[in-house]
Scaffold this active site. Structure first.
Site, PDB file in Angstrom:
ATOM      1  CE  LYS A 304       1.785 -31.711 -39.605  1.00  0.00           C
ATOM      2  NZ  LYS A 304       1.023 -30.623 -38.975  1.00  0.00           N
ATOM      3  NE  ARG A 379     -10.628 -30.843 -39.325  1.00  0.00           N
ATOM      4  CZ  ARG A 379     -10.537 -29.514 -39.174  1.00  0.00           C
ATOM      5  NH1 ARG A 379     -11.475 -28.734 -39.670  1.00  0.00           N
ATOM      6  NH2 ARG A 379      -9.528 -28.982 -38.517  1.00  0.00           N
TER       7      ARG A 379
END
Length: 554
Positions: A304, A379
């Site tokens: 990020k 996930r």
């Protein structure tokens, strides 16, 4: 009497607005004219009407009104007008917002022991509860501040004068939700070092009994506790903390891959935390909740950048909500229900040992997952615990599986600060998400329902079926991906190969409506519904979950 350390302050039920124990009275009102017809508040009506002649903005804001001390011993009335509440788009949250702003004003005025009174409204039976929870939000003390200043508090006490039909259980519900909020905020909001994975487990630990278990001939050291600081002394909730990294790698290989880089630093090593509750009486329903607990999400190798790592200590908020849900269970003691929670607590770090794109990792179910983006780690953290839940659910009474996570930016763009619920076929048939949505509307925490379609499943078909059974996602962020928050739900359920033949991820696809054993599953993408860092959150969708699942069984 000593208060629970998880309560924001001492909570009391008042009998009258003239109680000398309070140094200010907060009145949350949708109509100044209606005060005169409410006996506990009627004596305040002339003072409010006179003030409104000078300042009509008090109808939709908070203000301090001096009153005669023969009416209120403190002489201070904090009047909080909700503004309109009967338009098509108004809802009960107006009461919570008004109470929150009133408490901020009261704190600024030096009030330490306020009394809250909420004028009931026939359209909103939970207005008093919503107002109380809203008022307590500004009084929360962050965990790191409590560590440094154990006796620090913004309020000495907080009184509630019930008026409406729910008065008999109001204080009990406020206390339960306030403690659940504290657990959720302490875990979800606290920084990545103070709430690194081992310290999340420690926060939940107080009364421990160590035991050695054996599974598949592998010696496994686990802590079996009466759910930690949050659940000290509780006989109804217990937790199993797995800290052996070899065990986590064997049982939850995808979760272990995400934490692989962080494992070189002991204080960042992952934890799998299992929570268990069983209510009184015969079990009529069993719920399995899996919470994403990424204590800091750097994005990993797909780093990020540009300041987007800011606030990523809240990427553990799904796990925080599950922990808070168990606190509500422990306090409210719903009957005829069994709940199993799993928190996958990891840190997605960057370094030489970080998992990377192009890796193919074999999941708990035996399927090969092709990694496309290390910033889509949530996930992966949840898939193996979900598979374990599915394995157990095959023999459970009326099971329902749920995953709860701050998963995608796409969900935020789609719904703003509202959580999204996505059902498989059996869950849609049973209508739990619709029930939670109705409860959320009533209790001031609306949620949205998203439908899954065929494209969401085919999206995760591997580019080469010869090398992998499933691709984790794509190389783009969710906000640049069509149906970007629906795909992860499909990923957690099932996958397709390029010939459109269904394969198993969690193998929940084997338990659809067309199977002999349908198992309902709901994926909850929270987006950023808890609010932005570093502001005190309003735990979401915790209220909706408690209102939809727990309160009907109390």
């Amino acid at each position: 009497m000593n208060k629970s350390p998880l309560l924001t302050t001492h909570l009391h039920r008042a009998l009258s607005i003239s109680d000398v124990a309070y140094d200010g009275v907060i009145v949350v009102s949708h109509s100044a004219a209606a005060l005169s017809s409410c006996p506990p508040l009627a004596q305040l009506s002339p003072a409010v009407e006179k003030y409104l002649e000078l300042n009509r903005t008090a109808n939709f804001s908070a203000c301090v009104i001096p009153v005669d001390k023969s009416l209120l011993p403190s002489g201070r009335l904090i009047y909080a007008g909700t503004g309109p509440v009967t338009r098509d788009y108004d809802d009960v949250r107006r009461f919570g917002h008004a109470a929150r702003e009133a408490l901020k004003l009261a704190l600024g005025a030096g009030v330490k022991s306020p009394l809250l009174v909420t004028l009931p409204h026939k359209n909103y039976p939970q207005a008093e509860l919503v107002a109380a929870l809203g008022a307590l939000q500004p009084a929360y003390i962050p965990l790191h501040v409590k560590d440094d200043e154990p006796n620090k508090q913004r309020l000495t006490s907080f009184g509630v004068l019930p008026i409406g039909d729910s008065a008999s259980r109001l204080l009990e519900t406020i206390e339960a939700m306030d403690e659940a909020f504290t657990v959720t905020r302490d875990i979800g909001e606290t920084g990545p070092e103070r709430m690194a994975p081992p310290r999340v487990a420690q926060y939940l630990e107080v009364c421990c009994n160590c035991s050695i278990k054996h599974r598949n001939n592998l010696k496994e050291f686990e802590l079996i506790v009466l759910l930690q600081t949050a659940f000290s002394g509780s006989a109804s909730v217990k937790v199993i903390v797995t800290k052996d990294q070899a065990v986590i790698e064997k049982e939850f290989p995808l979760m272990a891959a995400v934490n692989r880089c962080a494992n070189s630093i002991e204080r960042h090593q992952s934890r799998h935390i299992r929570l268990e509750y069983q209510g009184e009486g015969e079990v009529h329903a069993t719920y399995y909740l899996v919470g994403k607990g990424v204590t800091l999400d750097t994005g990993g190798c797909d780093l990020k950048v540009g300041g987007s790592m800011w606030g990523m200590c809240r990427d553990k908020y799904g796990a925080a909500v599950v922990a808070g849900f168990f606190k509500a269970l422990e306090k409210l003691q719903p009957k005829n229900i069994k709940v199993i929670g799993q928190l996958g607590v990891v840190r997605n770090s960057i370094g030489a040992n970080a998992y990377s794109c192009d890796e193919i990792i074999t999941s708990r179910s035996g399927k090969r997952i092709h990694i496309y983006n290390t910033d889509a780690e949530g996930r992966l953290v949840m898939l193996d615990p979900l598979t374990k839940a599915r394995e157990e659910a095959e023999n459970a009474v009326n099971p329902h599986l749920m995953t709860v996570a701050t998963l995608t930016g796409h969900e935020v763009l789609t719904y703003g600060y509202y959580a999204s619920f996505m059902d498989n076929g059996p869950a849609k048939r049973d209508g739990l998400s619709a029930k939670i949505q109705r409860a959320g509307d009533e209790y001031g925490q609306p949620v949205e329902i998203t439908r899954l379609h065929h494209e969401d499943f085919t999206f995760h078909a591997p580019d080469s079926a010869a090398s992998a059974d499933l691709r984790q996602g794509n190389t783009k962020p969710s906000v640049q991906t069509v149906r970007g928050h629906m795909g992860p739900a499909a990923f957690l359920i099932q996958e397709c190969d390029n010939n459109d033949n269904m394969l198993q991820g969690s193998r929940l696809d084997e338990h659809g409506l067309d199977s002999s054993l349908p198992i309902p599953f709901t994926h909850v993408d929270m987006g950023s519904c808890e609010g932005e860092h570093p502001h005190t959150s309003y735990p979401n969708p915790l209220v909706a979950l408690v209102a939809g699942i727990v309160l009907p069984r109390v």
